[in-house]
Design an enzyme around this catalytic site. Structure first.
Site, PDB file in Angstrom:
ATOM      1  N   CYS A  34      41.081  63.293   5.388  1.00 10.86           N
ATOM      2  CA  CYS A  34      41.717  64.517   4.587  1.00 10.86           C
ATOM      3  C   CYS A  34      41.569  65.855   5.315  1.00 10.86           C
ATOM      4  O   CYS A  34      40.473  66.077   5.778  1.00 10.86           O
ATOM      5  CB  CYS A  34      41.215  64.452   3.229  1.00 10.86           C
ATOM      6  SG  CYS A  34      41.990  65.657   2.029  1.00 10.86           S
ATOM      7  N   HIS A  38      45.917  63.924  -4.878  1.00 11.96           N
ATOM      8  CA  HIS A  38      45.318  65.288  -5.010  1.00 11.96           C
ATOM      9  C   HIS A  38      45.937  65.924  -6.100  1.00 11.96           C
ATOM     10  O   HIS A  38      45.390  67.075  -6.582  1.00 11.96           O
ATOM     11  CB  HIS A  38      46.028  65.979  -3.482  1.00 11.96           C
ATOM     12  CG  HIS A  38      45.217  65.990  -2.261  1.00 11.96           C
ATOM     13  ND1 HIS A  38      43.955  66.284  -2.032  1.00 11.96           N
ATOM     14  CD2 HIS A  38      45.598  65.112  -1.182  1.00 11.96           C
ATOM     15  CE1 HIS A  38      43.671  66.041  -0.777  1.00 11.96           C
ATOM     16  NE2 HIS A  38      44.491  65.385  -0.308  1.00 11.96           N
ATOM     17  N   HIS A  94      47.363  58.679  -1.390  1.00  5.88           N
ATOM     18  CA  HIS A  94      46.210  59.634  -1.171  1.00  5.88           C
ATOM     19  C   HIS A  94      46.975  61.171  -1.386  1.00  5.88           C
ATOM     20  O   HIS A  94      46.179  61.798  -2.201  1.00  5.88           O
ATOM     21  CB  HIS A  94      46.120  59.528   0.403  1.00  5.88           C
ATOM     22  CG  HIS A  94      45.114  60.819   0.828  1.00  5.88           C
ATOM     23  ND1 HIS A  94      43.899  60.445   1.521  1.00  5.88           N
ATOM     24  CD2 HIS A  94      45.250  62.091   0.991  1.00  5.88           C
ATOM     25  CE1 HIS A  94      43.535  61.603   1.973  1.00  5.88           C
ATOM     26  NE2 HIS A  94      44.410  62.559   1.622  1.00  5.88           N
ATOM     27  N   GLU A  95      48.029  61.267  -1.259  1.00  4.29           N
ATOM     28  CA  GLU A  95      48.692  62.427  -1.622  1.00  4.29           C
ATOM     29  C   GLU A  95      48.844  62.825  -3.075  1.00  4.29           C
ATOM     30  O   GLU A  95      48.351  63.956  -3.551  1.00  4.29           O
ATOM     31  CB  GLU A  95      49.918  62.678  -0.811  1.00  4.29           C
ATOM     32  CG  GLU A  95      50.056  62.657   0.605  1.00  4.29           C
ATOM     33  CD  GLU A  95      48.665  63.514   1.456  1.00  4.29           C
ATOM     34  OE1 GLU A  95      48.535  64.712   0.892  1.00  4.29           O
ATOM     35  OE2 GLU A  95      48.398  63.388   2.287  1.00  4.29           O
TER      36      GLU A  95
END
Ligand code: NI
Length: 177
Positions: free
Chosen positions: A99, A145, A141-142
């Site tokens: 990341c 966030h 993953h994004e």
């Protein structure tokens, strides 16, 4: 404009980001342009607005022959706003992730194998996709966030979390960052 990327520990990374309410605006276009400049500068596969300190549910990702991920499948260049993501089965798979907010490290992270996601593009047009593999990993993953979740919080086996050059002394960790 290339923007500084916040690093893990900055409290702005722990927020649940706000929904975008207005599309096709100069402000949204400028944000996306800055995110694309920043991701390209760091050769990342994806970036979320909170990583540059912007509290909005906007992510971008793309894998198009990126030299950092020579083995990764192509993921189309995508701007995804206000995403909603759901697994298509209980099946998960593990893979290496990095990341841009956790520089120099890699972890072995479980993710849903196949997901369905919906959202909007910069113009407000709907996006809907069913994806698997690396695409599914990157979008999970994004989107994490946007809920204040960084990949280390997903790791189960901490013997597979460490510095890139220690984990992969021979090089070649082609993973999402
Ligand atoms: Ni990240």
């Amino acid at each position: 404009m290339i923007r500084p990327v916040l690093r893990m520990g900055d409290p702005r990374l722990w927020r649940r980001a706000r929904e975008v309410e207005h599309f096709d605006t100069p402000e949204l276009d400028a944000l996306i342009a800055d995110m694309e400049d920043t991701m390209r500068d760091l050769a990342g596969a994806g970036l979320a607005a909170p990583q540059i300190g912007v509290d909005l549910r906007v992510v971008i990702f793309a894998v198009e022959g990126n030299p950092r991920y020579p083995d990764a499948e192509v993921v189309p260049r995508t701007v995804l706003i206000n995403p909603r993501l759901s697994p298509l089965s209980p099946e998960t798979e593990e893979g290496w992730e990095g990341c841009l907010s956790v520089p120099g490290l890699r972890g072995w992270v479980p993710r849903w194998s196949r997901v369905h996601y919906v959202g909007r593009d910069a113009l407000g047009q709907p996006i809907e996709r069913t994806v698997a593999g690396f695409h599914a990993r990157v979008v999970q993953h994004e989107c994490d966030h946007l809920d204040g979740i960084l990949y280390p919080m997903r790791i189960r086996d901490f013997t597979r979390f460490g510095f890139v050059d220690e984990l992969f002394p021979a090089g070649g960790a082609g993973v999402a960052e």
